[in-house]
Design a protein around this motif. Sequence first.
Motif, short mmCIF file in Angstrom:
data_model
loop_
_atom_site.label_atom_id
_atom_site.label_comp_id
_atom_site.label_asym_id
_atom_site.label_seq_id
_atom_site.Cartn_x
_atom_site.Cartn_y
_atom_site.Cartn_z
N PRO A 219 0.84 -1.20 0.00
CA PRO A 219 0.00 0.00 0.00
C PRO A 219 0.88 1.25 0.00
N SER A 220 0.36 2.32 -0.58
CA SER A 220 1.11 3.57 -0.59
C SER A 220 1.24 4.10 0.84
N ALA A 221 2.39 4.67 1.10
CA ALA A 221 2.61 5.26 2.42
C ALA A 221 1.74 6.51 2.55
N PRO A 222 1.25 6.82 3.76
CA PRO A 222 0.41 8.01 3.92
C PRO A 222 1.24 9.28 3.69
N GLU A 223 0.55 10.34 3.28
CA GLU A 223 1.23 11.62 3.08
C GLU A 223 1.79 12.12 4.40
N CYS A 224 2.93 12.72 4.34
CA CYS A 224 3.58 13.24 5.55
C CYS A 224 3.15 14.69 5.78
N ALA A 225 2.95 15.02 7.02
CA ALA A 225 2.56 16.39 7.37
C ALA A 225 3.75 17.32 7.17
N ASP A 226 4.91 16.87 7.57
CA ASP A 226 6.11 17.69 7.44
C ASP A 226 6.90 17.14 6.27
N LYS A 227 6.96 17.90 5.17
CA LYS A 227 7.60 17.41 3.95
C LYS A 227 9.09 17.16 4.14
N ALA A 228 9.74 17.80 5.08
CA ALA A 228 11.17 17.60 5.29
C ALA A 228 11.44 16.20 5.86
N ASP A 229 10.49 15.65 6.62
CA ASP A 229 10.67 14.34 7.23
C ASP A 229 9.85 13.25 6.53
N THR B 290 7.76 4.68 0.54
CA THR B 290 8.24 3.38 0.10
C THR B 290 8.20 3.36 -1.42
N VAL B 291 9.32 2.98 -2.00
CA VAL B 291 9.40 2.92 -3.46
C VAL B 291 9.20 1.47 -3.87
N LYS B 292 8.44 1.26 -4.91
CA LYS B 292 8.24 -0.08 -5.42
C LYS B 292 8.51 -0.07 -6.93
#
Length: 100
Positions: A8-18, A22-24
Motif C-alpha cells: 500500500p502507498s505510504a500516507p502523506e507526511c505532514a512535514d515534507k522535510a521528514d 516506500t518505493v516499489k
Amino acid sequence: MSKYEPYPSAPECADKADCKKTVKHYIDINIPVDVMPKAEVCGIETECCGEPTVVCADGGKPDSCHIILVQKVCVRIPVKYTFDSKVGQGMVDCCHKNDK
C-alpha cells in the motif's frame, strides 16, 4: 489496492522535510521451458469387419472378367505420448514498465 500493487502507498507526511515513502518497482521474471513431445507406436492390430464384397468392373475384354474385392478392415494403432522438458536459465527484466 490493485492486484499489481503488493504494497500500500505510504500516507502523506505532514512535514515534507521528514517525509518518507516506500518505493516499489515491478520486474518481469522469465523462465524458458522447452517441451519436446515423443510418440511411440505400439503393436498395430488389424481385424476384418464384415464380409468382403465383389464389385464387377467391366474390363472391356470379351475373354476376361475384371472384378474388385473390397474388404473393410479395422486397424488399431496404439500410440503412447510422452513429453520431455528442459528448464532454461531464468532472466529478470527490471526495466519493463507495468502501467496496470
